[in-house]
Each structure stands twice: as structure tokens, then as C-alpha cells.
Design a protein around this motif. Structure first.
Motif, PDB file in Angstrom:
ATOM      1  N   ILE A 129      33.354  31.931  20.242  1.00  0.00           N
ATOM      2  CA  ILE A 129      33.164  32.982  19.088  1.00  0.00           C
ATOM      3  C   ILE A 129      32.684  34.487  19.740  1.00  0.00           C
ATOM      4  N   TYR A 130      31.843  34.251  20.809  1.00  0.00           N
ATOM      5  CA  TYR A 130      31.650  35.749  21.413  1.00  0.00           C
ATOM      6  C   TYR A 130      32.633  36.135  22.280  1.00  0.00           C
ATOM      7  N   TYR A 131      33.482  35.482  22.732  1.00  0.00           N
ATOM      8  CA  TYR A 131      34.721  35.928  23.538  1.00  0.00           C
ATOM      9  C   TYR A 131      35.907  36.543  22.530  1.00  0.00           C
ATOM     10  N   LYS A 132      35.893  35.635  21.392  1.00  0.00           N
ATOM     11  CA  LYS A 132      36.943  36.104  20.502  1.00  0.00           C
ATOM     12  C   LYS A 132      36.482  37.392  19.548  1.00  0.00           C
ATOM     13  N   LEU A 133      35.146  37.563  19.239  1.00  0.00           N
ATOM     14  CA  LEU A 133      34.806  38.881  18.669  1.00  0.00           C
ATOM     15  C   LEU A 133      34.728  39.945  20.037  1.00  0.00           C
ATOM     16  N   ALA A 134      34.525  39.740  21.267  1.00  0.00           N
ATOM     17  CA  ALA A 134      34.482  40.729  21.971  1.00  0.00           C
ATOM     18  C   ALA A 134      35.941  41.398  22.226  1.00  0.00           C
ATOM     19  N   ASP A 135      36.878  40.416  22.144  1.00  0.00           N
ATOM     20  CA  ASP A 135      38.239  40.782  22.108  1.00  0.00           C
ATOM     21  C   ASP A 135      38.778  41.827  21.137  1.00  0.00           C
ATOM     22  N   ILE A 136      38.119  41.596  19.932  1.00  0.00           N
ATOM     23  CA  ILE A 136      38.591  42.495  18.700  1.00  0.00           C
ATOM     24  C   ILE A 136      37.411  43.607  18.220  1.00  0.00           C
ATOM     25  N   ARG A 137      36.298  43.774  19.185  1.00  0.00           N
ATOM     26  CA  ARG A 137      35.213  44.617  18.976  1.00  0.00           C
ATOM     27  C   ARG A 137      35.700  46.120  18.660  1.00  0.00           C
ATOM     28  N   HIS A 138      37.133  46.359  19.036  1.00  0.00           N
ATOM     29  CA  HIS A 138      37.786  47.796  18.949  1.00  0.00           C
ATOM     30  C   HIS A 138      38.116  48.050  17.432  1.00  0.00           C
ATOM     31  N   LEU A 139      38.279  46.904  16.509  1.00  0.00           N
ATOM     32  CA  LEU A 139      38.804  47.000  15.461  1.00  0.00           C
ATOM     33  C   LEU A 139      37.693  47.533  14.132  1.00  0.00           C
ATOM     34  N   GLU A 140      37.887  47.711  13.210  1.00  0.00           N
ATOM     35  CA  GLU A 140      36.953  47.965  12.178  1.00  0.00           C
ATOM     36  C   GLU A 140      36.225  46.656  11.788  1.00  0.00           C
ATOM     37  N   ALA A 141      34.846  46.716  11.554  1.00  0.00           N
ATOM     38  CA  ALA A 141      33.871  45.785  10.989  1.00  0.00           C
ATOM     39  C   ALA A 141      34.573  44.970   9.921  1.00  0.00           C
ATOM     40  N   ASP A 142      35.321  45.552   9.136  1.00  0.00           N
ATOM     41  CA  ASP A 142      35.694  44.953   7.666  1.00  0.00           C
ATOM     42  C   ASP A 142      37.257  44.715   8.048  1.00  0.00           C
ATOM     43  N   SER A 143      37.791  44.678   9.126  1.00  0.00           N
ATOM     44  CA  SER A 143      39.011  44.008   9.149  1.00  0.00           C
ATOM     45  C   SER A 143      39.380  42.406   8.990  1.00  0.00           C
ATOM     46  N   ILE A 144      40.351  41.958   8.725  1.00  0.00           N
ATOM     47  CA  ILE A 144      40.573  40.681   8.492  1.00  0.00           C
ATOM     48  C   ILE A 144      39.978  39.953   9.652  1.00  0.00           C
ATOM     49  N   GLU A 145      40.568  40.437  10.818  1.00  0.00           N
ATOM     50  CA  GLU A 145      40.094  39.536  12.088  1.00  0.00           C
ATOM     51  C   GLU A 145      38.827  39.434  12.379  1.00  0.00           C
ATOM     52  N   ALA A 146      38.022  40.574  12.214  1.00  0.00           N
ATOM     53  CA  ALA A 146      36.743  40.718  12.359  1.00  0.00           C
ATOM     54  C   ALA A 146      36.010  39.575  11.293  1.00  0.00           C
ATOM     55  N   GLN A 147      36.196  39.869  10.084  1.00  0.00           N
ATOM     56  CA  GLN A 147      35.562  38.808   8.982  1.00  0.00           C
ATOM     57  C   GLN A 147      35.699  37.324   9.217  1.00  0.00           C
ATOM     58  N   GLU A 148      37.269  37.326   9.589  1.00  0.00           N
ATOM     59  CA  GLU A 148      37.552  35.570   9.951  1.00  0.00           C
ATOM     60  C   GLU A 148      36.579  35.169  10.998  1.00  0.00           C
ATOM     61  N   ALA A 149      36.467  35.994  12.074  1.00  0.00           N
ATOM     62  CA  ALA A 149      35.703  35.537  13.388  1.00  0.00           C
ATOM     63  C   ALA A 149      34.057  35.562  12.893  1.00  0.00           C
ATOM     64  N   ILE A 150      33.786  36.550  12.275  1.00  0.00           N
ATOM     65  CA  ILE A 150      32.167  36.473  11.883  1.00  0.00           C
ATOM     66  C   ILE A 150      31.975  35.385  11.011  1.00  0.00           C
ATOM     67  N   GLU A 151      32.785  35.066  10.010  1.00  0.00           N
ATOM     68  CA  GLU A 151      32.527  33.942   9.425  1.00  0.00           C
ATOM     69  C   GLU A 151      32.473  32.646  10.112  1.00  0.00           C
ATOM     70  N   GLU A 152      33.261  32.559  11.152  1.00  0.00           N
ATOM     71  CA  GLU A 152      32.998  31.344  12.030  1.00  0.00           C
ATOM     72  C   GLU A 152      31.611  31.278  12.688  1.00  0.00           C
ATOM     73  N   TRP A 153      31.091  32.468  13.046  1.00  0.00           N
ATOM     74  CA  TRP A 153      29.951  32.525  13.600  1.00  0.00           C
ATOM     75  C   TRP A 153      28.787  32.199  12.410  1.00  0.00           C
ATOM     76  N   PHE A 154      28.912  32.571  11.193  1.00  0.00           N
ATOM     77  CA  PHE A 154      27.829  32.280  10.129  1.00  0.00           C
ATOM     78  C   PHE A 154      27.887  30.620   9.956  1.00  0.00           C
ATOM     79  N   LEU A 155      29.210  30.123   9.986  1.00  0.00           N
ATOM     80  CA  LEU A 155      29.150  28.606   9.721  1.00  0.00           C
ATOM     81  C   LEU A 155      28.743  27.972  10.906  1.00  0.00           C
TER      82      LEU A 155
END
Length: 239
Positions: free
Chosen positions: A161-187
Motif C-alpha cells: 500500500i505504501y508503494y501504491k500510494l507513492a505511485d499516485i502521490r502526484h494526484l489530488e488527495a480526494d481523487s478516486i485512486e487516492a481514496q481507494e488506496a487510503i481506504e485499503e490503509w484504513f482497513l
């Protein structure tokens, strides 16, 4: 009466994404799925979900809960009685911690003097007594087998998940990609411990405020800690 996933979410406060995740991992599988793919939950499903939420509140990981609920010796009434005892113990500990906080506040104001021993009343870092009780009632082998696989699997999932988030850290925090990945982190975090949404948001703030967190996270990508903090804030606010 069978309920659709949206109705279960509205009834319980559990997000649709989380209910989908519980289904995917086999923790809470709906009794029926329509030809159109709609999940339908029965009263039995709701009773199981209540068990999941009680155990989550008491610090059990999702894997442990799944092992317990699937145990052939598991009995719901026994579980409810045990959970009540656990919550009473937790309430007692919280009351001791609240008393410690109140005395500490008074000490900071110069209204009293605390000993070092008094400053740590209510804290308990001993082995989870609830887990030990569950082992005794519903199967030591299953829970211990989960524990034996826990560390390596969790670490691998964390890094993924760290690597997944690192790959998309250039996107907005509220983007679908960021929110799906951060939900994985929450779970994932809630497989390790018990994180409320507020605690999750507070943890994100620590990622930036504490340089030790920042250094550890940013090794996966410069600025990742701040990106995760922002994404965690958005995730909590949208729940």
C-alpha cells in the motif's frame, strides 16, 4: 426481510465499501446475491455484523473475528455475555485513564503534584486479555494459527500500500485512486488494531508532525507522509 447493501449501511453506519470488503474476505457474506449482482442481507447477517462490530471495538483483528465466528463451537449468546464483560473492563480502564488525565491537567495548572506512578495509572500494555478469553472459549488453535501468519503478511501488505500510494502521490488527495488506496490503509490498520475514524485522522496528522513517522514513510517516496495525511483527512470527512 432482506436488505440491500445500501440499506444495511444506512442502518448500521458501516460504509458500503467496508461491507463489500467484509464480503470479499469472507467475513460477512450476504445470504443472497441477485442476478443483477445486488447483495441481500438477512437478519442472520445483521446479527453476525453486530458481532463483528463488538469484536472490532474490543481490538480484535478482522482475521481473528473471522476465525471466531466460523468456529464450530462459537455460540452467539456466549459471545454477547463475554463481550459485555469485556466492555465493562474496558469502561473501567477508560475511567481510570480519565481520572489520570484530569489529575494531569490539574498538575499542569499547578493545582496538585503527581508522582510518576500516578501519571501512568490506567495504562495497560499487557497481552490482550480478551483474546486470551476468546481462545479459551472458541479455539486456541485457530487464533494462534492466525497470529503465526500475522507479522509477515501485514508487513507485506503495508509495503504494497505504501508503494501504491507513492505511485499516485502526484494526484489530488480526494481523487478516486487516492481514496481507494487510503481506504485499503484504513482497513489494514484495523486488521492490526482498532482505529476509529477520529483515531485514523489523528494518526495521519502524526505522519507529518512527528519526523520519525515522516522519515519512515517518505522512504517510499518524498512527500508521501503529507499526501497520506491529506488523503486520510478527506477519507474521514467523507464518511
Amino acid at each position: 426481510m432482506l436488505l440491500k447493501v445500501k440499506e444495511v449501511s444506512e442502518l448500521t453506519g458501516v460504509s458500503i465499501r467496508t461491507l463489500h470488503h467484509y464480503d470479499d474476505i469472507g467475513l460477512l457474506v450476504p445470504d443472497q446475491v441477485t442476478e443483477a449482482g445486488y447483495r441481500l442481507y438477512s437478519d442472520e447477517n445483521l446479527a453476525d455484523l453486530q458481532q463483528v462490530l463488538f469484536f472490532r471495538e474490543l481490538g480484535f483483528s478482522l482475521k481473528h473475528i473471522k476465525e471466531l465466528l466460523s468456529s464450530p463451537t462459537f455460540k452467539r449468546l456466549e459471545a454477547l455475555e463475554l463481550q459485555r464483560d469485556m466492555l465493562v473492563q474496558k469502561k473501567s480502564q477508560l475511567e481510570r485513564m480519565l481520572a489520570t488525565i484530569d489529575r494531569t491537567i490539574q498538575s499542569e495548572k499547578g493545582e496538585n503534584i503527581m508522582t510518576n506512578e500516578e501519571k501512568f495509572k490506567g495504562f495497560d500494555f499487557a497481552k490482550n486479555p480478551y483474546e486470551e478469553e476468546a481462545k479459551a472459549r472458541w479455539g486456541k488453535k485457530a487464533v494462534e494459527q492466525t497470529n503465526s501468519q500475522f507479522t509477515k503478511e501485514i508487513q507485506e501488505d503495508m509495503n504494497r500500500i505504501y508503494y501504491k500510494l507513492a505511485d499516485i502521490r502526484h494526484l489530488e488527495a480526494d481523487s478516486i485512486e487516492a481514496q481507494e488506496a487510503i481506504e485499503e490503509w484504513f482497513l489494514l490498520l484495523n486488521r492490526i488494531g482498532s482505529y476509529s475514524l477520529d483515531a485514523f485522522k489523528g494518526l495521519g496528522e502524526m505522519y507529518v508532525a512527528d519526523e520519525r513517522f515522516t522519515k519512515n514513510i517518505d522512504q517510499f517516496g518524498e512527500g508521501l507522509a503529507r499526501f497520506m495525511r491529506d488523503a486520510m483527512n478527506v477519507y474521514v470527512d467523507q464518511q
